[in-house]
Design an enzyme around this catalytic site. Structure first.
Site, PDB file in Angstrom:
ATOM      1  N   GLU A 158       4.092  62.931  77.346  1.00 60.15           N
ATOM      2  CA  GLU A 158       4.086  61.741  78.201  1.00 60.15           C
ATOM      3  C   GLU A 158       4.233  62.159  79.666  1.00 60.15           C
ATOM      4  O   GLU A 158       3.667  61.553  80.578  1.00 60.15           O
ATOM      5  CB  GLU A 158       5.241  60.811  77.805  1.00 60.15           C
ATOM      6  CG  GLU A 158       5.276  59.551  78.650  1.00 60.15           C
ATOM      7  CD  GLU A 158       6.595  58.797  78.575  1.00 60.15           C
ATOM      8  OE1 GLU A 158       6.935  58.304  77.485  1.00 60.15           O
ATOM      9  OE2 GLU A 158       7.283  58.711  79.606  1.00 60.15           O
ATOM     10  N   ARG A 163       1.749  53.524  77.263  1.00 61.15           N
ATOM     11  CA  ARG A 163       1.933  54.600  78.255  1.00 61.15           C
ATOM     12  C   ARG A 163       0.576  55.081  78.809  1.00 61.15           C
ATOM     13  O   ARG A 163       0.398  56.268  79.079  1.00 61.15           O
ATOM     14  CB  ARG A 163       2.677  55.795  77.633  1.00 61.15           C
ATOM     15  CG  ARG A 163       4.072  55.507  77.129  1.00 61.15           C
ATOM     16  CD  ARG A 163       5.039  55.132  78.246  1.00 61.15           C
ATOM     17  NE  ARG A 163       6.404  55.107  77.779  1.00 61.15           N
ATOM     18  CZ  ARG A 163       7.004  54.043  77.233  1.00 61.15           C
ATOM     19  NH1 ARG A 163       6.351  52.896  77.110  1.00 61.15           N
ATOM     20  NH2 ARG A 163       8.267  54.119  76.842  1.00 61.15           N
ATOM     21  N   SER A 185      11.564  60.437  77.983  1.00 59.05           N
ATOM     22  CA  SER A 185      10.839  60.939  76.794  1.00 59.05           C
ATOM     23  C   SER A 185       9.791  61.946  77.243  1.00 59.05           C
ATOM     24  O   SER A 185       8.960  61.625  78.096  1.00 59.05           O
ATOM     25  CB  SER A 185      10.125  59.795  76.070  1.00 59.05           C
ATOM     26  OG  SER A 185      11.018  58.798  75.678  1.00 59.05           O
TER      27      SER A 185
HETATM   28  P1  FAD Z   1       6.433  60.096  89.701  1.00 57.72           P
HETATM   29  O1  FAD Z   1       7.095  60.962  88.681  1.00 57.72           O
HETATM   30  O2  FAD Z   1       6.680  60.378  91.116  1.00 57.72           O
HETATM   31  O3  FAD Z   1       4.854  60.140  89.432  1.00 57.72           O
HETATM   32  C1  FAD Z   1       4.343  59.953  88.113  1.00 57.72           C
HETATM   33  C2  FAD Z   1       2.796  60.012  88.185  1.00 57.72           C
HETATM   34  O4  FAD Z   1       2.302  58.899  88.920  1.00 57.72           O
HETATM   35  C3  FAD Z   1       2.268  61.244  88.926  1.00 57.72           C
HETATM   36  O5  FAD Z   1       1.046  61.610  88.331  1.00 57.72           O
HETATM   37  C4  FAD Z   1       2.055  60.749  90.354  1.00 57.72           C
HETATM   38  O6  FAD Z   1       1.088  61.495  91.052  1.00 57.72           O
HETATM   39  C5  FAD Z   1       1.577  59.333  90.094  1.00 57.72           C
HETATM   40  N1  FAD Z   1       1.932  58.396  91.168  1.00 57.72           N
HETATM   41  C6  FAD Z   1       3.176  58.072  91.589  1.00 57.72           C
HETATM   42  N2  FAD Z   1       3.112  57.121  92.537  1.00 57.72           N
HETATM   43  C7  FAD Z   1       1.792  56.846  92.727  1.00 57.72           C
HETATM   44  C8  FAD Z   1       1.086  55.964  93.584  1.00 57.72           C
HETATM   45  N3  FAD Z   1       1.697  55.169  94.456  1.00 57.72           N
HETATM   46  N4  FAD Z   1      -0.274  55.949  93.508  1.00 57.72           N
HETATM   47  C9  FAD Z   1      -0.918  56.756  92.641  1.00 57.72           C
HETATM   48  N5  FAD Z   1      -0.291  57.615  91.808  1.00 57.72           N
HETATM   49  C10 FAD Z   1       1.040  57.656  91.851  1.00 57.72           C
HETATM   50  N6  FAD Z   1       9.285  55.511  81.372  1.00 57.72           N
HETATM   51  C11 FAD Z   1       9.041  54.423  80.619  1.00 57.72           C
HETATM   52  O7  FAD Z   1       7.891  53.948  80.538  1.00 57.72           O
HETATM   53  N7  FAD Z   1      10.020  53.819  79.901  1.00 57.72           N
HETATM   54  C12 FAD Z   1      11.299  54.265  79.923  1.00 57.72           C
HETATM   55  O8  FAD Z   1      12.165  53.696  79.271  1.00 57.72           O
HETATM   56  C13 FAD Z   1      11.594  55.403  80.718  1.00 57.72           C
HETATM   57  N8  FAD Z   1      12.846  55.919  80.748  1.00 57.72           N
HETATM   58  C14 FAD Z   1      13.115  57.012  81.509  1.00 57.72           C
HETATM   59  C15 FAD Z   1      14.421  57.502  81.535  1.00 57.72           C
HETATM   60  C16 FAD Z   1      14.747  58.605  82.301  1.00 57.72           C
HETATM   61  C17 FAD Z   1      16.175  59.102  82.311  1.00 57.72           C
HETATM   62  C18 FAD Z   1      13.744  59.222  83.098  1.00 57.72           C
HETATM   63  C19 FAD Z   1      14.093  60.383  83.968  1.00 57.72           C
HETATM   64  C20 FAD Z   1      12.426  58.760  83.063  1.00 57.72           C
HETATM   65  C21 FAD Z   1      12.107  57.652  82.256  1.00 57.72           C
HETATM   66  N9  FAD Z   1      10.794  57.133  82.189  1.00 57.72           N
HETATM   67  C22 FAD Z   1      10.532  56.015  81.439  1.00 57.72           C
HETATM   68  C23 FAD Z   1       9.693  57.796  82.927  1.00 57.72           C
HETATM   69  C24 FAD Z   1       9.590  57.345  84.413  1.00 57.72           C
HETATM   70  O9  FAD Z   1      10.750  56.684  84.816  1.00 57.72           O
HETATM   71  C25 FAD Z   1       8.389  56.429  84.645  1.00 57.72           C
HETATM   72  O10 FAD Z   1       7.193  57.053  84.246  1.00 57.72           O
HETATM   73  C26 FAD Z   1       8.252  56.016  86.113  1.00 57.72           C
HETATM   74  O11 FAD Z   1       7.298  55.004  86.249  1.00 57.72           O
HETATM   75  C27 FAD Z   1       7.869  57.186  87.019  1.00 57.72           C
HETATM   76  O12 FAD Z   1       7.971  56.732  88.352  1.00 57.72           O
HETATM   77  P2  FAD Z   1       8.063  57.748  89.557  1.00 57.72           P
HETATM   78  O13 FAD Z   1       7.976  56.951  90.811  1.00 57.72           O
HETATM   79  O14 FAD Z   1       9.242  58.617  89.400  1.00 57.72           O
HETATM   80  O15 FAD Z   1       6.709  58.568  89.363  1.00 57.72           O
HETATM   81  N1  EPU Z   2      15.476  59.268  66.619  1.00 55.85           N
HETATM   82  C1  EPU Z   2      15.976  60.289  65.863  1.00 55.85           C
HETATM   83  N2  EPU Z   2      16.501  61.383  66.505  1.00 55.85           N
HETATM   84  C2  EPU Z   2      16.545  61.481  67.839  1.00 55.85           C
HETATM   85  C3  EPU Z   2      16.021  60.426  68.622  1.00 55.85           C
HETATM   86  C4  EPU Z   2      15.490  59.325  67.984  1.00 55.85           C
HETATM   87  O1  EPU Z   2      15.960  60.245  64.645  1.00 55.85           O
HETATM   88  O2  EPU Z   2      17.044  62.505  68.334  1.00 55.85           O
HETATM   89  C5  EPU Z   2      14.906  58.081  65.937  1.00 55.85           C
HETATM   90  C6  EPU Z   2      15.976  57.048  65.582  1.00 55.85           C
HETATM   91  O3  EPU Z   2      15.688  56.596  64.291  1.00 55.85           O
HETATM   92  C7  EPU Z   2      15.723  55.919  66.535  1.00 55.85           C
HETATM   93  C8  EPU Z   2      14.231  56.055  66.824  1.00 55.85           C
HETATM   94  O4  EPU Z   2      13.979  57.458  66.768  1.00 55.85           O
HETATM   95  O5  EPU Z   2      16.011  54.696  65.947  1.00 55.85           O
HETATM   96  C9  EPU Z   2      13.819  55.521  68.175  1.00 55.85           C
HETATM   97  O6  EPU Z   2      14.639  56.113  69.180  1.00 55.85           O
HETATM   98  P1  EPU Z   2      14.998  55.338  70.541  1.00 55.85           P
HETATM   99  O7  EPU Z   2      15.376  53.930  70.243  1.00 55.85           O
HETATM  100  O8  EPU Z   2      15.930  56.186  71.311  1.00 55.85           O
HETATM  101  O9  EPU Z   2      13.608  55.217  71.273  1.00 55.85           O
HETATM  102  P2  EPU Z   2      12.449  56.273  71.488  1.00 55.85           P
HETATM  103  O10 EPU Z   2      11.318  55.933  70.589  1.00 55.85           O
HETATM  104  O11 EPU Z   2      12.986  57.653  71.421  1.00 55.85           O
HETATM  105  C10 EPU Z   2      11.199  54.839  73.261  1.00 55.85           C
HETATM  106  C11 EPU Z   2      10.542  55.111  74.581  1.00 55.85           C
HETATM  107  C12 EPU Z   2      11.584  55.110  75.694  1.00 55.85           C
HETATM  108  C13 EPU Z   2      12.229  53.742  75.743  1.00 55.85           C
HETATM  109  C14 EPU Z   2      12.878  53.449  74.393  1.00 55.85           C
HETATM  110  C15 EPU Z   2      13.407  52.021  74.312  1.00 55.85           C
HETATM  111  C16 EPU Z   2       8.555  56.412  74.212  1.00 55.85           C
HETATM  112  C17 EPU Z   2       7.915  57.752  74.277  1.00 55.85           C
HETATM  113  N3  EPU Z   2       9.851  56.374  74.528  1.00 55.85           N
HETATM  114  O12 EPU Z   2      12.052  55.943  73.006  1.00 55.85           O
HETATM  115  O13 EPU Z   2      10.922  55.365  76.925  1.00 55.85           O
HETATM  116  O14 EPU Z   2      13.190  53.674  76.754  1.00 55.85           O
HETATM  117  O15 EPU Z   2      11.898  53.599  73.330  1.00 55.85           O
HETATM  118  O16 EPU Z   2      12.349  51.125  74.242  1.00 55.85           O
HETATM  119  O17 EPU Z   2       7.887  55.437  73.883  1.00 55.85           O
HETATM  120  C18 EPU Z   2      10.215  57.103  78.378  1.00 55.85           C
HETATM  121  O18 EPU Z   2       9.070  56.659  78.228  1.00 55.85           O
HETATM  122  O19 EPU Z   2      10.482  58.068  79.135  1.00 55.85           O
HETATM  123  C19 EPU Z   2      11.316  56.472  77.659  1.00 55.85           C
HETATM  124  C20 EPU Z   2      12.570  56.878  77.759  1.00 55.85           C
END
Ligand code: FAD
Ligand code: EPU
Length: 338
Positions: free
Chosen positions: A334, A164, A238
């Site tokens: 994050e 990240r 997250s």
């Molecule tokens: P924004 O929120 O619009 O911007 C994020 C940052 O990037 C800001 O600082 C912004 O200024 C900057 N930025 C955006 N575009 C540009 C650009 N073109 N040039 C320079 N800077 C820029 N993330 C994960 O890694 N893994 C996951 O599994 C994951 N799951 C998610 C699930 C949910 C339900 C949600 C809501 C979010 C999740 N995220 C996850 C976080 C998010 O989806 C990512 O960080 C995504 O890349 C953000 O994209 P955005 O376009 O919405 O960025």
């Molecule tokens: N867990 C708990 N309680 C909770 C949630 C999780 O005990 O309420 C424990 C469980 O044991 C589970 C473990 O945490 O097995 C891991 O949870 P999960 O598989 O849901 O993944 P995560 O670590 O919570 C990460 C990323 C996600 C990504 C998933 C799948 C980060 C910060 N988050 O979540 O990314 O989608 O793994 O790879 O690394 C994001 O970055 O926004 C994001 C959603």
């Protein structure tokens, strides 16, 4: 340039925080960006580049210009015997790019299906999920320097990707506007199902023969079952990163908390599941007004309706203090706090 004033950002961030921008502009080309960067009136205004708004928390109105990146286009720009090189403009929706590549049989992005947001933000924090990160398939990106307006190309190594993390969150913070990202995608897929949940889901789906389509479907199913849909409940995924600690510290914690969830990582340290730590501190499902901790995934903070950004931020602060007190482990946010 159609610059708007006091523009509501409520529909443009997935937390649905009711913040506004002093100035707001959508850009559809590099020329549009150059025009606004060159305009004297906005020279000294703070600038925020906005994609899908899915990794931001607005704690106040933005006193500057918000530039919503709408650059579009996905093109195959090169290929060799092993790889396709696919260039996507920053304003493309990430999941649409994933679907485009899957339909064309370009392999490598399938584990990253259904992550919200746009292509331009994907390198900012090296998005990752289900055993993959974009650094695994990232080839290069193009970005405009906000100060001198020159276009630069950054290779994979230049971006200094980590968990990240990238150079754009540190040394080059707020200095570049990413305009496109090029991915290097496999002609022969190397299926990645080492993340246990994918294997289980493929079995439930009755998949006999692996394909990138099946992996994408499995990932979508898991994500839909685990994470709240921001359309229904405001959130940014997250809220914290999973913290990394030394193995020796993990072994000590394991004695006191035998169920603690941690995974060995390549550098010999252990990555802890922050969701587990937060749940153990009693936060899961708790809410204060409209700001809360999701009832099924403690790592996700939610806005039930009209929470203010500050209320979500204050809740995150309390969570960090209690996790530190109970486990001696510091959590890092994050989500980008604005
Ligand atoms: P924004 O929120 O619009 O911007 C994020 C940052 O990037 C800001 O600082 C912004 O200024 C900057 N930025 C955006 N575009 C540009 C650009 N073109 N040039 C320079 N800077 C820029 N993330 C994960 O890694 N893994 C996951 O599994 C994951 N799951 C998610 C699930 C949910 C339900 C949600 C809501 C979010 C999740 N995220 C996850 C976080 C998010 O989806 C990512 O960080 C995504 O890349 C953000 O994209 P955005 O376009 O919405 O960025
Ligand atoms: N867990 C708990 N309680 C909770 C949630 C999780 O005990 O309420 C424990 C469980 O044991 C589970 C473990 O945490 O097995 C891991 O949870 P999960 O598989 O849901 O993944 P995560 O670590 O919570 C990460 C990323 C996600 C990504 C998933 C799948 C980060 C910060 N988050 O979540 O990314 O989608 O793994 O790879 O690394 C994001 O970055 O926004 C994001 C959603």
């Amino acid at each position: 340039m159609n610059i708007q004033q006091n523009y509501s950002l409520k529909k443009l961030n997935t937390f649905h925080i009711d913040a506004s921008a002093k100035y707001f502009l959508e850009v559809a080309s590099i020329e549009d960006i150059l025009e606004v960067l060159s305009a004297n009136k906005y020279l000294n205004q703070s600038k925020l580049i906005l994609g899908g708004g899915s990794n931001l928390l607005f704690t106040k109105d933005f006193d500057g210009i918000v530039i919503k990146n709408n650059l579009k286009g996905i093109n195959l720009i090169n290929e060799d015997s092993d790889f396709y090189y696919v260039k996507a403009s920053a304003g493309e929706v990430w999941h649409q790019l994933v679907i485009h590549c899957i339909n064309k049989n370009y392999a490598g992005l399938e584990n990253l299906s259904l992550i919200p947001g746009n292509v331009g933000a994907s390198p900012m924090q090296n998005i990752g999920a289900y055993g993959a990160e974009i650094k695994d398939t990232f080839h290069e990106l193009e970005a405009l320097n906000i100060n001198d307006k020159t276009l630069h190309t950054f290779s994979n190594a230049d971006c200094k990707f980590g968990y990240r993390e990238s150079i754009f969150k540190h040394e080059l913070k707020n200095q570049f506007i990413i305009t496109s990202v090029t991915f290097k995608l496999n002609k022969r897929p190397a299926y990645n199902i080492r993340y246990g949940a994918i294997e289980n889901e493929l079995e439930t789906m009755g998949v006999k023969e692996l394909s990138i389509q099946a992996i994408s479907k499995a990932v979508c199913n898991i994500r839909r079952s685990k994470l709240p849909n921001p359309e229904v409940m405001g959130n940014a995924g997250s809220f914290f990163k999973n913290p990394e600690i030394m193995k020796s510290k993990f072994d000590r914690l394991k004695i006191e908390f035998p169920d603690i969830v941690g995974f060995n990582i390549e550098n010999g340290n252990v990555k802890l599941a922050a969701g587990w730590l937060i749940e153990q501190c009693g936060w899961k499902g708790k809410s204060f007004g409209d700001a809360g901790v999701h009832k099924f995934q403690a790592l996700v903070l939610v806005n039930y309706a009209n929470a203010k950004g500050n209320e979500i931020f204050d809740l995150s602060e309390k969570i960090m203090i209690s996790v530190k007190e109970k486990f001696g482990v510091g959590l890092e946010r994050e989500v980008n706090i604005i």
